[in-house]
Design an enzyme around this catalytic site. Structure first.
Site, PDB file in Angstrom:
ATOM      1  N   LYS A  37      17.806  12.955 -24.321  1.00  0.00           N
ATOM      2  CA  LYS A  37      17.338  11.498 -24.006  1.00  0.00           C
ATOM      3  C   LYS A  37      16.175  11.856 -23.019  1.00  0.00           C
ATOM      4  O   LYS A  37      15.992  12.727 -22.112  1.00  0.00           O
ATOM      5  CB  LYS A  37      18.480  10.899 -22.941  1.00  0.00           C
ATOM      6  CG  LYS A  37      18.171   9.662 -22.672  1.00  0.00           C
ATOM      7  CD  LYS A  37      19.148   8.888 -21.694  1.00  0.00           C
ATOM      8  CE  LYS A  37      19.026   9.558 -20.148  1.00  0.00           C
ATOM      9  NZ  LYS A  37      17.846   9.052 -19.407  1.00  0.00           N
ATOM     10  N   ASP A  63      15.081   6.348 -23.587  1.00  0.00           N
ATOM     11  CA  ASP A  63      15.675   5.514 -22.513  1.00  0.00           C
ATOM     12  C   ASP A  63      14.529   4.420 -21.837  1.00  0.00           C
ATOM     13  O   ASP A  63      14.047   5.132 -20.734  1.00  0.00           O
ATOM     14  CB  ASP A  63      16.243   6.552 -21.554  1.00  0.00           C
ATOM     15  CG  ASP A  63      17.013   5.802 -20.339  1.00  0.00           C
ATOM     16  OD1 ASP A  63      17.161   4.424 -20.526  1.00  0.00           O
ATOM     17  OD2 ASP A  63      17.616   6.299 -19.404  1.00  0.00           O
ATOM     18  N   LYS A  65      14.885   1.483 -21.566  1.00  0.00           N
ATOM     19  CA  LYS A  65      15.796   0.397 -20.988  1.00  0.00           C
ATOM     20  C   LYS A  65      15.097  -1.021 -21.307  1.00  0.00           C
ATOM     21  O   LYS A  65      14.619  -1.918 -20.455  1.00  0.00           O
ATOM     22  CB  LYS A  65      16.130   0.283 -19.540  1.00  0.00           C
ATOM     23  CG  LYS A  65      16.931   1.603 -19.045  1.00  0.00           C
ATOM     24  CD  LYS A  65      17.429   1.692 -17.589  1.00  0.00           C
ATOM     25  CE  LYS A  65      18.146   3.086 -17.398  1.00  0.00           C
ATOM     26  NZ  LYS A  65      17.232   4.078 -17.418  1.00  0.00           N
ATOM     27  N   ASP A  68      12.729  -7.128 -22.571  1.00  0.00           N
ATOM     28  CA  ASP A  68      11.797  -8.155 -22.629  1.00  0.00           C
ATOM     29  C   ASP A  68      12.205  -9.342 -23.660  1.00  0.00           C
ATOM     30  O   ASP A  68      13.063  -9.542 -23.977  1.00  0.00           O
ATOM     31  CB  ASP A  68      10.297  -7.634 -23.162  1.00  0.00           C
ATOM     32  CG  ASP A  68       9.129  -7.912 -22.159  1.00  0.00           C
ATOM     33  OD1 ASP A  68       8.743  -9.349 -22.428  1.00  0.00           O
ATOM     34  OD2 ASP A  68       8.179  -7.313 -21.830  1.00  0.00           O
ATOM     35  N   ILE A  69      10.885 -10.206 -24.066  1.00  0.00           N
ATOM     36  CA  ILE A  69      11.265 -11.278 -24.997  1.00  0.00           C
ATOM     37  C   ILE A  69      11.271 -10.614 -26.363  1.00  0.00           C
ATOM     38  O   ILE A  69      10.820  -9.451 -26.386  1.00  0.00           O
ATOM     39  CB  ILE A  69       9.998 -12.371 -24.610  1.00  0.00           C
ATOM     40  CG1 ILE A  69       8.779 -11.355 -25.182  1.00  0.00           C
ATOM     41  CG2 ILE A  69       9.983 -13.119 -23.569  1.00  0.00           C
ATOM     42  CD1 ILE A  69       7.573 -12.564 -25.399  1.00  0.00           C
ATOM     43  N   PRO A  70      11.795 -11.299 -27.291  1.00  0.00           N
ATOM     44  CA  PRO A  70      12.129 -10.614 -28.307  1.00  0.00           C
ATOM     45  C   PRO A  70      10.813  -9.752 -28.966  1.00  0.00           C
ATOM     46  O   PRO A  70      11.026  -8.841 -29.520  1.00  0.00           O
ATOM     47  CB  PRO A  70      12.671 -11.831 -29.327  1.00  0.00           C
ATOM     48  CG  PRO A  70      13.335 -12.748 -28.422  1.00  0.00           C
ATOM     49  CD  PRO A  70      12.549 -12.654 -27.349  1.00  0.00           C
ATOM     50  N   THR A  72       7.985  -8.674 -27.964  1.00  0.00           N
ATOM     51  CA  THR A  72       7.674  -7.685 -27.102  1.00  0.00           C
ATOM     52  C   THR A  72       8.410  -6.540 -27.285  1.00  0.00           C
ATOM     53  O   THR A  72       8.299  -5.297 -27.641  1.00  0.00           O
ATOM     54  CB  THR A  72       7.717  -8.000 -25.687  1.00  0.00           C
ATOM     55  OG1 THR A  72       6.590  -8.952 -25.475  1.00  0.00           O
ATOM     56  CG2 THR A  72       6.752  -6.777 -24.732  1.00  0.00           C
ATOM     57  N   GLY A 177      27.479  15.144 -12.427  1.00  0.00           N
ATOM     58  CA  GLY A 177      26.738  16.191 -12.075  1.00  0.00           C
ATOM     59  C   GLY A 177      26.014  15.549 -10.676  1.00  0.00           C
ATOM     60  O   GLY A 177      26.882  15.300  -9.484  1.00  0.00           O
ATOM     61  N   GLN A 179      25.030  12.807  -9.820  1.00  0.00           N
ATOM     62  CA  GLN A 179      25.352  11.664  -9.263  1.00  0.00           C
ATOM     63  C   GLN A 179      26.786  11.779  -8.704  1.00  0.00           C
ATOM     64  O   GLN A 179      27.389  10.487  -8.282  1.00  0.00           O
ATOM     65  CB  GLN A 179      25.076  10.271 -10.183  1.00  0.00           C
ATOM     66  CG  GLN A 179      23.598  10.199 -10.453  1.00  0.00           C
ATOM     67  CD  GLN A 179      23.285   8.988 -11.558  1.00  0.00           C
ATOM     68  OE1 GLN A 179      23.867   7.979 -11.346  1.00  0.00           O
ATOM     69  NE2 GLN A 179      22.714   9.415 -12.477  1.00  0.00           N
ATOM     70  N   ALA A 183      32.367  15.262 -16.015  1.00  0.00           N
ATOM     71  CA  ALA A 183      32.430  15.217 -17.440  1.00  0.00           C
ATOM     72  C   ALA A 183      33.755  14.946 -18.020  1.00  0.00           C
ATOM     73  O   ALA A 183      33.971  13.966 -18.683  1.00  0.00           O
ATOM     74  CB  ALA A 183      31.818  16.424 -18.052  1.00  0.00           C
ATOM     75  N   ARG A 198      19.802  16.324 -14.181  1.00  0.00           N
ATOM     76  CA  ARG A 198      19.350  17.390 -13.043  1.00  0.00           C
ATOM     77  C   ARG A 198      20.291  18.514 -13.032  1.00  0.00           C
ATOM     78  O   ARG A 198      19.810  19.666 -12.936  1.00  0.00           O
ATOM     79  CB  ARG A 198      19.395  16.718 -11.823  1.00  0.00           C
ATOM     80  CG  ARG A 198      18.128  15.794 -11.543  1.00  0.00           C
ATOM     81  CD  ARG A 198      18.289  14.745 -10.343  1.00  0.00           C
ATOM     82  NE  ARG A 198      19.428  13.706 -10.504  1.00  0.00           N
ATOM     83  CZ  ARG A 198      19.682  13.004  -9.732  1.00  0.00           C
ATOM     84  NH1 ARG A 198      19.269  12.899  -8.503  1.00  0.00           N
ATOM     85  NH2 ARG A 198      20.431  11.883 -10.190  1.00  0.00           N
TER      86      ARG A 198
HETATM   87  O1  NUP Z   1      22.960   3.534 -15.374  1.00  0.00           O
HETATM   88  C1  NUP Z   1      22.444   4.546 -15.683  1.00  0.00           C
HETATM   89  N1  NUP Z   1      22.291   5.676 -15.243  1.00  0.00           N
HETATM   90  C2  NUP Z   1      21.463   6.715 -15.277  1.00  0.00           C
HETATM   91  O2  NUP Z   1      21.373   7.663 -14.711  1.00  0.00           O
HETATM   92  C3  NUP Z   1      21.236   4.556 -16.829  1.00  0.00           C
HETATM   93  C4  NUP Z   1      20.599   5.609 -17.046  1.00  0.00           C
HETATM   94  N2  NUP Z   1      19.821   5.555 -18.365  1.00  0.00           N
HETATM   95  N3  NUP Z   1      20.709   6.942 -16.401  1.00  0.00           N
HETATM   96  C5  NUP Z   1      19.919   7.745 -16.759  1.00  0.00           C
HETATM   97  O3  NUP Z   1      20.605   8.905 -16.837  1.00  0.00           O
HETATM   98  C6  NUP Z   1      18.709   8.189 -15.776  1.00  0.00           C
HETATM   99  O4  NUP Z   1      17.545   7.497 -15.607  1.00  0.00           O
HETATM  100  C7  NUP Z   1      18.539   9.917 -15.897  1.00  0.00           C
HETATM  101  O5  NUP Z   1      17.594   9.706 -16.780  1.00  0.00           O
HETATM  102  C8  NUP Z   1      19.975  10.131 -16.584  1.00  0.00           C
HETATM  103  C9  NUP Z   1      20.759  10.809 -15.450  1.00  0.00           C
HETATM  104  O6  NUP Z   1      20.259  11.958 -14.925  1.00  0.00           O
HETATM  105  P1  NUP Z   1      20.942  13.021 -13.844  1.00  0.00           P
HETATM  106  O7  NUP Z   1      21.542  11.848 -12.678  1.00  0.00           O
HETATM  107  O8  NUP Z   1      22.159  13.749 -14.368  1.00  0.00           O
HETATM  108  O9  NUP Z   1      19.724  13.727 -13.295  1.00  0.00           O
END
Ligand code: NUP
Length: 221
Positions: A37, A63, A65, A68-70, A72, A177, A179, A183, A198
């Site tokens: 990703k 990623d 995210k 926007d409007i359709p 764009t 991890g 956050q 898993a 990370r």
């Molecule tokens: O809700 C979300 N949380 C999130 O962490 C949606 C995401 N797309 N991400 C992405 O997942 C975030 O931007 C990062 O690229 C990855 C998580 O990375 P890490 O926390 O494992 O380093």
């Protein structure tokens, strides 16, 4: 273009900003992840051409995210897919017309759309309340998305969102991890893949870390 198949259950979130580092880590962990990703940090750091380089190693999920409007949204998705990305992550709160335009564009390119149903950070459930994330997940299904993004930091929400979308859509879950999410718990709750950034790219030995997460998931099967 390549399909994203579940072999390891792990997606690498490659949020480094240098091309050499990105390629090195990707090559090292290639056997232990099913997709890579990429997002703003890497693409703003190196340019979108990194997608083509990485797609030689593994399927690439962009990623961005998209929200926007359709019109764009379509222009963004066309760029993303033309650059070699296999899937794009979009927001669903923009509503059905925007979302449907993303899916339509993906279909034209034979690529995939993942819709963020709920975010993983502590503030992520402030606006993405229970009811809202379920509605977004239902909309993702109706629009024909390939899957949703649901928080590994709240496995109970992964389970509830799985119940909303059924078996047809995939769930990819960030938050493992760094956050605090696990898993195994996330996969047990119904996710198809965990997204790990990370903990892998920041590790002394990214390959060993990716392998460890792959094995943690393997044990569940
Ligand atoms: O809700 C979300 N949380 C999130 O962490 C949606 C995401 N797309 N991400 C992405 O997942 C975030 O931007 C990062 O690229 C990855 C998580 O990375 P890490 O926390 O494992 O380093």
């Amino acid at each position: 273009m390549s399909e994203i198949h579940r072999k390891t259950g792990v997606i690498l979130a490659l949020d480094v900003t240098k091309k050499e580092e990105a390629l090195l880590i990707s090559k090292e962990v290639a056997g232990f992840v099913d997709a890579i990703k990429i997002g703003y940090p890497l693409v703003l750091g190196t340019g979108l051409s990194i997608a083509k380089d990485l797609s030689k190693i593994a399927p690439v999920i962009a990623d961005f995210k998209v929200a926007d409007i359709p019109n764009t949204d379509r222009l963004i998705c066309e760029h993303v897919f033309s650059a070699g990305c296999d899937a794009v992550i979009v927001q669903g709160f923009t509503g059905s017309d925007s979302l449907m335009e993303c899916v339509k564009t993906a279909n034209e390119f034979q690529r995939k759309v993942f819709v963020v149903a709920e975010m993983s950070h502590p503030g992520g459930d402030y606006f993405f309340t229970d009811a809202v994330s379920k509605e977004i997940a239902a909309l993702a299904k109706k629009a024909g998305a390939f899957g949703i993004v649901a928080p590994a930091t709240r496995p109970e929400r992964v389970k509830e969102l799985r119940a909303v979308i059924g078996k047809d859509l995939k769930i990819i879950s960030p938050g493992v991890g760094a956050q605090g999410g696990s898993a195994a718990d996330t996969i047990k709750a119904g996710a198809d893949w965990v997204i790990v950034g990370r903990s892998i790219y920041g590790a002394k030995d990214p390959k060993a870390e990716a392998e460890k997460i792959k094995k943690e998931i393997e044990k569940l099967i």
